[in-house]
Design a protein around this motif. Structure first.
Motif, PDB file in Angstrom:
ATOM      1  N   ALA A 295       0.845  -1.081  -0.067  1.00 50.09           N
ATOM      2  CA  ALA A 295      -0.046   0.080  -0.030  1.00 50.09           C
ATOM      3  C   ALA A 295       0.997   1.349   0.048  1.00 50.09           C
ATOM      4  O   ALA A 295       0.488   2.211  -0.601  1.00 50.09           O
ATOM      5  CB  ALA A 295      -0.798   0.004   1.220  1.00 50.09           C
ATOM      6  N   PHE A 296       1.964   1.241   0.621  1.00 44.10           N
ATOM      7  CA  PHE A 296       2.787   2.559   0.841  1.00 44.10           C
ATOM      8  C   PHE A 296       3.421   2.639  -0.632  1.00 44.10           C
ATOM      9  O   PHE A 296       3.638   3.795  -0.926  1.00 44.10           O
ATOM     10  CB  PHE A 296       3.823   2.344   2.052  1.00 44.10           C
ATOM     11  N   ILE A 297       4.131   1.470  -1.070  1.00 43.36           N
ATOM     12  CA  ILE A 297       4.824   1.556  -2.178  1.00 43.36           C
ATOM     13  C   ILE A 297       3.976   2.153  -3.332  1.00 43.36           C
ATOM     14  O   ILE A 297       4.490   3.205  -4.200  1.00 43.36           O
ATOM     15  CB  ILE A 297       5.340   0.203  -2.602  1.00 43.36           C
ATOM     16  N   VAL A 298       2.621   1.613  -3.498  1.00 41.17           N
ATOM     17  CA  VAL A 298       1.859   2.089  -4.571  1.00 41.17           C
ATOM     18  C   VAL A 298       1.544   3.463  -4.348  1.00 41.17           C
ATOM     19  O   VAL A 298       1.342   4.334  -5.168  1.00 41.17           O
ATOM     20  CB  VAL A 298       0.413   1.232  -4.876  1.00 41.17           C
ATOM     21  N   LEU A 299       1.094   3.996  -3.209  1.00 37.51           N
ATOM     22  CA  LEU A 299       0.767   5.262  -2.848  1.00 37.51           C
ATOM     23  C   LEU A 299       1.874   6.217  -3.086  1.00 37.51           C
ATOM     24  O   LEU A 299       1.820   7.260  -3.970  1.00 37.51           O
ATOM     25  CB  LEU A 299       0.426   5.401  -1.307  1.00 37.51           C
ATOM     26  N   ALA A 300       3.249   5.844  -2.805  1.00 38.24           N
ATOM     27  CA  ALA A 300       4.053   6.930  -2.898  1.00 38.24           C
ATOM     28  C   ALA A 300       4.457   7.041  -4.522  1.00 38.24           C
ATOM     29  O   ALA A 300       4.842   7.999  -4.997  1.00 38.24           O
ATOM     30  CB  ALA A 300       5.490   6.186  -2.352  1.00 38.24           C
ATOM     31  N   ALA A 301       4.169   5.779  -5.047  1.00 38.19           N
ATOM     32  CA  ALA A 301       4.518   5.858  -6.769  1.00 38.19           C
ATOM     33  C   ALA A 301       3.554   6.791  -7.181  1.00 38.19           C
ATOM     34  O   ALA A 301       3.730   7.593  -8.242  1.00 38.19           O
ATOM     35  CB  ALA A 301       4.507   4.485  -7.263  1.00 38.19           C
ATOM     36  N   ASP A 302       2.306   6.609  -6.884  1.00 36.83           N
ATOM     37  CA  ASP A 302       1.209   7.520  -7.576  1.00 36.83           C
ATOM     38  C   ASP A 302       1.307   8.949  -7.125  1.00 36.83           C
ATOM     39  O   ASP A 302       1.099   9.714  -8.165  1.00 36.83           O
ATOM     40  CB  ASP A 302      -0.177   7.067  -6.930  1.00 36.83           C
ATOM     41  N   ILE A 303       1.913   9.180  -6.051  1.00 37.18           N
ATOM     42  CA  ILE A 303       2.152  10.581  -5.798  1.00 37.18           C
ATOM     43  C   ILE A 303       3.250  11.144  -6.741  1.00 37.18           C
ATOM     44  O   ILE A 303       3.218  12.321  -7.445  1.00 37.18           O
ATOM     45  CB  ILE A 303       2.676  10.691  -4.092  1.00 37.18           C
ATOM     46  N   LEU A 304       4.419  10.254  -6.801  1.00 40.49           N
ATOM     47  CA  LEU A 304       5.300  10.856  -7.703  1.00 40.49           C
ATOM     48  C   LEU A 304       4.844  10.798  -9.030  1.00 40.49           C
ATOM     49  O   LEU A 304       5.357  11.776  -9.966  1.00 40.49           O
ATOM     50  CB  LEU A 304       6.527   9.698  -7.521  1.00 40.49           C
ATOM     51  N   ALA A 305       3.950   9.998  -9.660  1.00 36.74           N
ATOM     52  CA  ALA A 305       3.621  10.102 -11.050  1.00 36.74           C
ATOM     53  C   ALA A 305       2.731  11.459 -11.150  1.00 36.74           C
ATOM     54  O   ALA A 305       2.904  11.918 -12.419  1.00 36.74           O
ATOM     55  CB  ALA A 305       2.480   8.977 -11.029  1.00 36.74           C
ATOM     56  N   ARG A 306       2.375  12.063 -10.234  1.00 38.21           N
ATOM     57  CA  ARG A 306       1.610  13.317 -10.497  1.00 38.21           C
ATOM     58  C   ARG A 306       2.516  14.322 -10.056  1.00 38.21           C
ATOM     59  O   ARG A 306       2.270  15.660 -10.801  1.00 38.21           O
ATOM     60  CB  ARG A 306       0.498  13.356  -9.267  1.00 38.21           C
ATOM     61  N   VAL A 307       3.587  14.526  -9.513  1.00 42.95           N
ATOM     62  CA  VAL A 307       4.467  15.701  -9.026  1.00 42.95           C
ATOM     63  C   VAL A 307       5.679  15.613  -9.987  1.00 42.95           C
ATOM     64  O   VAL A 307       6.442  16.903 -10.102  1.00 42.95           O
ATOM     65  CB  VAL A 307       4.574  15.541  -7.804  1.00 42.95           C
ATOM     66  N   ILE A 315       1.761   4.511 -13.721  1.00 45.50           N
ATOM     67  CA  ILE A 315       2.293   4.022 -12.357  1.00 45.50           C
ATOM     68  C   ILE A 315       3.322   3.334 -12.397  1.00 45.50           C
ATOM     69  O   ILE A 315       4.193   3.262 -11.686  1.00 45.50           O
ATOM     70  CB  ILE A 315       1.011   3.711 -11.679  1.00 45.50           C
ATOM     71  N   SER A 316       3.287   2.149 -13.669  1.00 39.99           N
ATOM     72  CA  SER A 316       4.294   1.193 -13.576  1.00 39.99           C
ATOM     73  C   SER A 316       5.923   1.781 -13.758  1.00 39.99           C
ATOM     74  O   SER A 316       6.807   1.190 -13.496  1.00 39.99           O
ATOM     75  CB  SER A 316       4.135   0.090 -14.870  1.00 39.99           C
ATOM     76  N   ILE A 317       5.972   2.988 -14.581  1.00 37.34           N
ATOM     77  CA  ILE A 317       7.264   3.625 -14.409  1.00 37.34           C
ATOM     78  C   ILE A 317       7.927   3.904 -13.315  1.00 37.34           C
ATOM     79  O   ILE A 317       8.951   3.372 -12.826  1.00 37.34           O
ATOM     80  CB  ILE A 317       7.078   5.079 -15.533  1.00 37.34           C
ATOM     81  N   LEU A 318       6.945   4.358 -12.538  1.00 33.90           N
ATOM     82  CA  LEU A 318       7.596   4.706 -10.946  1.00 33.90           C
ATOM     83  C   LEU A 318       7.803   3.652 -10.181  1.00 33.90           C
ATOM     84  O   LEU A 318       8.566   3.509  -9.189  1.00 33.90           O
ATOM     85  CB  LEU A 318       6.544   5.694 -10.246  1.00 33.90           C
ATOM     86  N   THR A 319       6.782   2.434 -10.143  1.00 36.69           N
ATOM     87  CA  THR A 319       7.023   1.474  -9.327  1.00 36.69           C
ATOM     88  C   THR A 319       8.215   0.711  -9.737  1.00 36.69           C
ATOM     89  O   THR A 319       8.872  -0.045  -9.055  1.00 36.69           O
ATOM     90  CB  THR A 319       5.794   0.376  -9.432  1.00 36.69           C
ATOM     91  N   THR A 320       8.419   0.688 -10.980  1.00 36.83           N
ATOM     92  CA  THR A 320       9.824   0.006 -11.524  1.00 36.83           C
ATOM     93  C   THR A 320      11.179   0.908 -11.278  1.00 36.83           C
ATOM     94  O   THR A 320      11.855  -0.027 -10.611  1.00 36.83           O
ATOM     95  CB  THR A 320       9.955  -0.090 -13.242  1.00 36.83           C
ATOM     96  N   VAL A 321      11.011   2.050 -11.223  1.00 36.72           N
ATOM     97  CA  VAL A 321      12.165   2.737 -10.635  1.00 36.72           C
ATOM     98  C   VAL A 321      12.227   2.507  -9.220  1.00 36.72           C
ATOM     99  O   VAL A 321      13.312   2.487  -8.510  1.00 36.72           O
ATOM    100  CB  VAL A 321      11.897   4.303 -10.907  1.00 36.72           C
ATOM    101  N   ILE A 322      11.385   2.485  -8.295  1.00 41.13           N
ATOM    102  CA  ILE A 322      11.394   2.150  -6.845  1.00 41.13           C
ATOM    103  C   ILE A 322      11.857   0.780  -6.816  1.00 41.13           C
ATOM    104  O   ILE A 322      12.586   0.426  -5.884  1.00 41.13           O
ATOM    105  CB  ILE A 322      10.129   2.336  -6.254  1.00 41.13           C
ATOM    106  N   GLY A 323      11.240  -0.360  -7.584  1.00 40.22           N
ATOM    107  CA  GLY A 323      11.688  -1.697  -7.455  1.00 40.22           C
ATOM    108  C   GLY A 323      12.923  -2.041  -7.867  1.00 40.22           C
ATOM    109  O   GLY A 323      13.494  -2.967  -7.073  1.00 40.22           O
TER     110      GLY A 323
END
Length: 339
Positions: A295-307, A315-323
């Motif tokens: 939940a925290f990982i996806v929320l953080a990625a969604d926030i980054l996707a907007r800012v 969203i998958s670009i950000l979750t991949t960058v985090i992962g």
């Protein structure tokens, strides 16, 4: 316990810290976006104040709150499912697409877009949901045809279904309209929470709740399935029906998410590893922590996707960058620390 094995850590502090991180991320997610909502306005709405602008109320209740809740549910579901797959398949690289769920959902969405000329979100969601279950049915049929029910057979069947799905998706892309259908297919593959509304959230909630509740009820059997097959049978676990039930419930959980968000990469893979790294155990407690971490990982990625950019990023670009950095770290600490 072997002296070289890491000691289990207390659970409560990590759960409290993770829940606090989720609350902070959720509050931030509600506030950020093209239309800014200030924390004071949120508090005023909950107090029933009439001073909050009508547009702020509309954005909050219609778009921002459903989006934040969906991101949390997506993280919980993918983290939960990833932990289940890694346990029952005894494979640290297992994730929600290990048995073809993601590939099947992707194929179903592509088929809805091209074959049915359906660019509406509900049609794509139905196609994705149907494709995910069809993929699991294909895995079951392949396993039954081989008359083997070992974990490796399920993994190999999932690889076959994924490869077949990818081939069919490429064929559909070839015949798709490059100006409309192809763009929708590509964007859906990368995932987004930008089109989440209250109606979509409520539509998938019953299926999500059924899948999650079923896995929680079977948590003891899932723990035991992390042992060898002989040990499982000795503990009274009926392997074949239990494994099928767990796979169907996990598929219901994942399909309910990706049918409206598109594919969310890496979340179901890295959340369980992060939870095990924090707690240094692999049981039903880790299962719940995997959901919270997801939940925290996806929320953080969604926030980054907007800012991070003027236009919203998939969203998958950000979750991949985090992962990817986390996976590199997990590779460095070794397999024995992951399971």
């Amino acid at each position: 316990m072997n002296a070289s094995e890491p000691l289990e850590r207390p659970v409560a502090p990590f759960f409290i810290l993770t829940l606090l991180a989720i609350l902070v991320a959720a509050a931030t997610s509600i506030c950020v976006g093209k239309y800014r909502i200030f924390p004071g306005e949120i508090l005023a709405m909950f107090r029933g104040s009439a001073d909050v602008p009508a547009m702020t109320r509309k954005v909050f209740f219609t778009l921002r709150l459903p989006r934040t809740l969906m991101a949390m549910l997506a993280g919980v579901g993918l983290g939960f499912a990833g932990s289940v797959y890694q346990t029952i398949f005894k494979n640290p690289l297992a994730s929600p697409d290990i048995i073809g769920v993601a590939g099947g959902a992707n194929l179903g969405a592509a088929a809805a877009i091209v074959a049915m000329s359906a660019l509406s979100v509900p049609a794509i969601a139905v196609g994705a949901f149907t494709g995910g279950f069809a993929a699991v049915a294909g895995v079951m049929l392949l396993v039954r045809a081989t008359r083997s029910h070992s974990t490796s057979t399920y993994v190999l069947a999932g690889i076959v279904i994924n490869a077949l799905s990818r081939a069919m998706i490429m064929a559909l892309k070839y015949f798709a309209d490059p100006e409309n259908e192809l763009a929708v297919m590509e964007y859906w593959e990368m995932g987004t929470f930008g089109n989440i509304t209250r109606a979509k959230l409520l539509a998938v909630l019953p299926m999500f709740a059924a899948g999650l509740a079923g896995l929680i009820l079977l948590r003891r059997q899932i723990d035991l399935m992390g042992l060898s097959e002989d040990e499982c049978r000795a503990m009274g676990v009926r392997l074949k029906p239990t494994r099928i039930a767990v796979l169907i419930l996990s598929t219901l959980l994942v399909a309910s998410i990706v049918s409206v968000t598109g594919l969310v990469a890496f979340a179901g893979l890295i959340a369980p590893h992060t939870a095990r790294l924090m707690l240094r155990r692999n049981n039903s407690t880790t299962l719940c922590m995997s959901g919270a971490t997801g939940a925290f990982i996806v929320l953080a990625a969604d926030i980054l996707a907007r800012v991070l950019y003027s236009a919203e990023l998939p969203i998958s670009i950000l979750t991949t960058v985090i992962g990817v950095p986390l996976l590199l770290y997990f590779m460095c600490i070794g397999r024995e620390r992951l399971l």
